[in-house]
Design a protein around this motif. Structure first.
Motif, PDB file in Angstrom:
ATOM      1  N   ASN A  39      87.137  60.012  77.588  1.00 52.46           N
ATOM      2  CA  ASN A  39      85.763  59.684  77.206  1.00 52.46           C
ATOM      3  C   ASN A  39      85.547  60.164  75.770  1.00 52.46           C
ATOM      4  N   GLY A  40      85.607  59.249  74.820  1.00 54.46           N
ATOM      5  CA  GLY A  40      85.560  59.595  73.414  1.00 54.46           C
ATOM      6  C   GLY A  40      84.238  60.167  72.961  1.00 54.46           C
ATOM      7  N   GLU A  41      83.147  59.632  73.492  1.00 56.21           N
ATOM      8  CA  GLU A  41      81.831  60.124  73.093  1.00 56.21           C
ATOM      9  C   GLU A  41      81.652  61.584  73.501  1.00 56.21           C
ATOM     10  N   PHE A  42      82.045  61.887  74.735  1.00 52.39           N
ATOM     11  CA  PHE A  42      81.939  63.270  75.197  1.00 52.39           C
ATOM     12  C   PHE A  42      82.867  64.176  74.398  1.00 52.39           C
ATOM     13  N   LEU A  43      84.108  63.752  74.199  1.00 50.09           N
ATOM     14  CA  LEU A  43      85.085  64.577  73.491  1.00 50.09           C
ATOM     15  C   LEU A  43      84.611  64.912  72.085  1.00 50.09           C
ATOM     16  N   SER A  44      84.224  63.890  71.334  1.00 51.85           N
ATOM     17  CA  SER A  44      83.807  64.103  69.954  1.00 51.85           C
ATOM     18  C   SER A  44      82.569  64.995  69.864  1.00 51.85           C
ATOM     19  N   HIS A  45      81.566  64.689  70.688  1.00 54.18           N
ATOM     20  CA  HIS A  45      80.325  65.464  70.644  1.00 54.18           C
ATOM     21  C   HIS A  45      80.569  66.922  71.032  1.00 54.18           C
ATOM     22  N   THR A  46      81.379  67.134  72.083  1.00 58.12           N
ATOM     23  CA  THR A  46      81.603  68.493  72.583  1.00 58.12           C
ATOM     24  C   THR A  46      82.429  69.324  71.609  1.00 58.12           C
ATOM     25  N   ILE A  47      83.520  68.752  71.080  1.00 58.74           N
ATOM     26  CA  ILE A  47      84.351  69.487  70.122  1.00 58.74           C
ATOM     27  C   ILE A  47      83.548  69.812  68.866  1.00 58.74           C
ATOM     28  N   ASP A  48      82.790  68.838  68.365  1.00 56.46           N
ATOM     29  CA  ASP A  48      81.947  69.082  67.184  1.00 56.46           C
ATOM     30  C   ASP A  48      80.969  70.224  67.444  1.00 56.46           C
ATOM     31  N   SER A  49      80.348  70.206  68.616  1.00 57.00           N
ATOM     32  CA  SER A  49      79.354  71.224  68.955  1.00 57.00           C
ATOM     33  C   SER A  49      79.976  72.613  69.043  1.00 57.00           C
ATOM     34  N   ILE A  50      81.139  72.706  69.709  1.00 61.15           N
ATOM     35  CA  ILE A  50      81.809  74.003  69.857  1.00 61.15           C
ATOM     36  C   ILE A  50      82.265  74.530  68.506  1.00 61.15           C
ATOM     37  N   PRO A 363      80.353  86.288  88.375  1.00 59.13           N
ATOM     38  CA  PRO A 363      79.208  85.517  87.865  1.00 59.13           C
ATOM     39  C   PRO A 363      78.855  85.919  86.426  1.00 59.13           C
ATOM     40  N   GLY A 364      78.748  84.907  85.577  1.00 56.82           N
ATOM     41  CA  GLY A 364      78.407  85.155  84.180  1.00 56.82           C
ATOM     42  C   GLY A 364      79.567  85.542  83.296  1.00 56.82           C
ATOM     43  N   GLU A 365      80.751  85.678  83.888  1.00 58.41           N
ATOM     44  CA  GLU A 365      81.931  86.071  83.128  1.00 58.41           C
ATOM     45  C   GLU A 365      82.581  84.839  82.504  1.00 58.41           C
ATOM     46  N   SER A 366      82.964  84.915  81.246  1.00 60.87           N
ATOM     47  CA  SER A 366      83.605  83.787  80.578  1.00 60.87           C
ATOM     48  C   SER A 366      85.101  83.799  80.837  1.00 60.87           C
ATOM     49  N   TYR A 367      85.726  82.648  80.688  1.00 60.62           N
ATOM     50  CA  TYR A 367      87.163  82.517  80.928  1.00 60.62           C
ATOM     51  C   TYR A 367      87.919  83.355  79.900  1.00 60.62           C
ATOM     52  N   PRO A 368      88.827  84.242  80.324  1.00 60.97           N
ATOM     53  CA  PRO A 368      89.414  85.218  79.400  1.00 60.97           C
ATOM     54  C   PRO A 368      90.663  84.761  78.657  1.00 60.97           C
ATOM     55  N   TYR A 369      91.213  83.595  79.011  1.00 58.75           N
ATOM     56  CA  TYR A 369      92.481  83.174  78.417  1.00 58.75           C
ATOM     57  C   TYR A 369      92.268  82.118  77.344  1.00 58.75           C
ATOM     58  N   CYS A 370      93.269  81.974  76.489  1.00 58.15           N
ATOM     59  CA  CYS A 370      93.115  81.085  75.335  1.00 58.15           C
ATOM     60  C   CYS A 370      93.221  79.616  75.707  1.00 58.15           C
ATOM     61  N   TYR A 371      93.969  79.280  76.738  1.00 57.08           N
ATOM     62  CA  TYR A 371      94.077  77.891  77.172  1.00 57.08           C
ATOM     63  C   TYR A 371      92.882  77.532  78.046  1.00 57.08           C
ATOM     64  N   GLY A 372      92.664  76.238  78.216  1.00 58.46           N
ATOM     65  CA  GLY A 372      91.579  75.789  79.077  1.00 58.46           C
ATOM     66  C   GLY A 372      91.914  76.054  80.531  1.00 58.46           C
ATOM     67  N   PRO A 373      90.944  76.360  81.359  1.00 52.01           N
ATOM     68  CA  PRO A 373      91.221  76.644  82.771  1.00 52.01           C
ATOM     69  C   PRO A 373      91.837  75.472  83.524  1.00 52.01           C
ATOM     70  N   SER A 374      91.729  74.257  82.995  1.00 58.67           N
ATOM     71  CA  SER A 374      92.314  73.087  83.667  1.00 58.67           C
ATOM     72  C   SER A 374      93.749  72.802  83.245  1.00 58.67           C
ATOM     73  N   ALA A 375      94.289  73.587  82.332  1.00 52.70           N
ATOM     74  CA  ALA A 375      95.686  73.387  81.904  1.00 52.70           C
ATOM     75  C   ALA A 375      96.607  73.544  83.106  1.00 52.70           C
ATOM     76  N   SER A 376      97.579  72.658  83.227  1.00 55.09           N
ATOM     77  CA  SER A 376      98.462  72.689  84.390  1.00 55.09           C
ATOM     78  C   SER A 376      99.474  73.830  84.292  1.00 55.09           C
ATOM     79  N   ALA A 428      87.501  71.092  76.890  1.00 51.32           N
ATOM     80  CA  ALA A 428      86.718  69.879  76.617  1.00 51.32           C
ATOM     81  C   ALA A 428      87.583  68.631  76.725  1.00 51.32           C
ATOM     82  N   ALA A 429      88.853  68.739  76.338  1.00 50.27           N
ATOM     83  CA  ALA A 429      89.761  67.589  76.441  1.00 50.27           C
ATOM     84  C   ALA A 429      89.986  67.203  77.895  1.00 50.27           C
ATOM     85  N   TYR A 430      90.165  68.186  78.759  1.00 51.06           N
ATOM     86  CA  TYR A 430      90.362  67.904  80.190  1.00 51.06           C
ATOM     87  C   TYR A 430      89.097  67.316  80.820  1.00 51.06           C
TER      88      TYR A 430
END
Length: 439
Positions: A39-50, A363-376, A428-430
């Motif tokens: 989804n290009g619209e989501f990807l571009s908007h989300t990466i730009d925002s982050i 609850p409220g804790e952010s993901y602590p690793y550098c890769y995305g949580p959806s990475a295989s 965001a890519a996943y």
């Protein structure tokens, strides 16, 4: 028996390694996100925002982000400036200090190449190739252990080498004048002795060794330079460029980039108040790599995101790129698989991997690793202390590169740690892939 268990672990960890599209030698080109199921619209908007929010929060003054899927580069963009003074905008052609990403984008590539050409056996003791290790507490250390940070080896302390008892830089090691005796640049206006490599190798030989379990140590990858040069009789840098980068058409990944480009094209890193007493700009941020004259196995590489993409795609392709076969498929499968899972070590050979066990978030804790949580679990890559990251996911057929200078002006950067933009952009890519599927 031990070697058999290692091979069994490699097979288990590398199951379903290659996606269907990676079984052919894909050559990168630019394409639309939708053409590869994103989804290009989501990807571009989300990466730009982050990215923009990260700059606003002072995670870094600027960055580059590249994402590719199924051989198509679908996001390649630069954000922000070289510094917070906003004098120089980041462009896609600009170079960043890769820090420890050097370990996989340079050193590991050379060692894999030696293995595939029958010149290196990673299960032989390092002392078989480097005689300095004979009779030391590392005489039986294998390169497999070193590359997976299973060696227990500590890092030599550079301060003990560079400083005298008065905590001043030693004049027999460092000089303000370049000469035959001090040929290698440490930073702007400082040069190190021609014996620098021997001094550092001696430090590695004599450093303490702990239990053989996971312990991250740059000393492990420092060995690459010495191994390449002893085995081939060629300089490490020349071997890397001619055997790896040139065949892949990589032009903008290099050591000591000021030999080719002006500082305007290179993002600065830290204001070093300990060793160099200046802004580090155009020379490597990592102090031991700087002591090596800017060329080392653990750090020193400078690159832009586009120059790294063909290397990562070659790995996805199973060792081939644009008609050039660099590695055997089984070599890549082995080197990108965890080596000591029974020991709780998640590392591959040179490459980083997902943790074997990731505790649930509170609850409220952010993901602590550098890769995305959806990475295989098949994914692999590396991060760099300067704020860089390269990551490949064969299951999603996805390449992710983010380059930044988060250590500017100082390595003390809580916003970067708390906001974790590397993981956020990766995830965001996943999510963009999932949103395309839900259309």
């Amino acid at each position: 028996m031990k070697k058999g268990l290692i091979l069994l672990a490699v097979i288990i960890c590398s199951a379903s390694f290659f996606s269907a599209s990676a079984r052919k030698s894909t050559v990168l080109s630019y394409g639309t996100p939708e053409s590869v199921g994103v989804n290009g619209e989501f990807l571009s908007h989300t990466i730009d925002s982050i990215a923009n929010a990260s700059i606003e929060a002072k995670c870094f003054p600027g960055c580059q982000i590249l994402i590719a899927r199924h051989g198509k580069i679908i996001h390649h963009k630069s954000y922000g400036y070289h510094t917070y003074e906003q004098e120089r905008k980041v462009e896609n052609s600009h170079l960043y200090d890769m820090a420890s990403c050097t370990k996989v984008m340079a050193a590991t590539m050379c060692l894999m190449h030696l293995v595939d050409n029958g010149k290196l056996d990673i299960d032989k003791p390092v002392s078989y190739y480097l005689e300095e290790f004979k009779g030391s507490n590392k005489e039986d250390l294998t390169l497999r252990e070193a590359l997976s940070h299973q060696s227990g080896m500590r890092n030599p302390k550079l301060s003990k080498i560079l400083f005298n008892e008065n905590k001043e830089l030693r004049s027999d090691i460092i000089s303000t004048t370049q000469s035959e005796e001090f040929p290698h640049q440490f930073c702007n206006g400082l040069y190190v002795t021609k014996e620098n490599r021997n001094i550092w190798l001696n430090g590695i030989v004599n450093v303490k060794v702990g239990p053989k379990k996971f312990r991250y140590s740059c000393a492990n990858l420092h060995l690459a330079l010495y191994l390449v040069e002893r085995i081939t009789g060629r300089s490490y840098e020349e071997y890397l460029y001619n055997e790896i980068y040139k065949p892949l058409g990589v032009k903008d990944a290099m050591y000591n980039p000021t030999r080719k480009y002006s500082l305007d094209r290179i993002a600065p890193t830290e204001i070093d108040n300990r060793y160099r007493k200046q802004l580090v700009h155009g020379t490597v941020h990592d102090e031991p790599a700087a002591f090596m004259g800017g060329v080392a196995g653990n750090a020193g590489l400078f690159a832009n995101s586009e120059s790294l993409a063909p290397i990562l795609q070659m790995l996805l392709n199973g060792g081939e790129y644009n008609g050039v076969k660099l590695f055997k498929r089984k070599t890549i499968r082995e080197w990108t698989s965890c080596q000591y899972p029974k020991n709780g070590n998640h590392r591959a050979l040179g490459f980083d991997k997902r943790r074997l066990i990731e505790p649930p978030l509170k609850p409220g804790e952010s993901y602590p690793y550098c890769y995305g949580p959806s990475a295989s679990k098949q994914s692999f890559g590396h991060t760099g202390f300067t704020g860089t990251m390269v990551w490949v996911d064969p299951k999603a057929d996805l390449i992710y590169v983010i380059l930044s200078n988060r250590v500017h002006p100082s390595r003390k950067n809580k916003p970067f740690e708390e906001f974790n933009p590397r993981s956020q952009c990766h995830e965001a890519a996943y999510e963009a892939i999932r949103r395309y599927k839900r259309r």
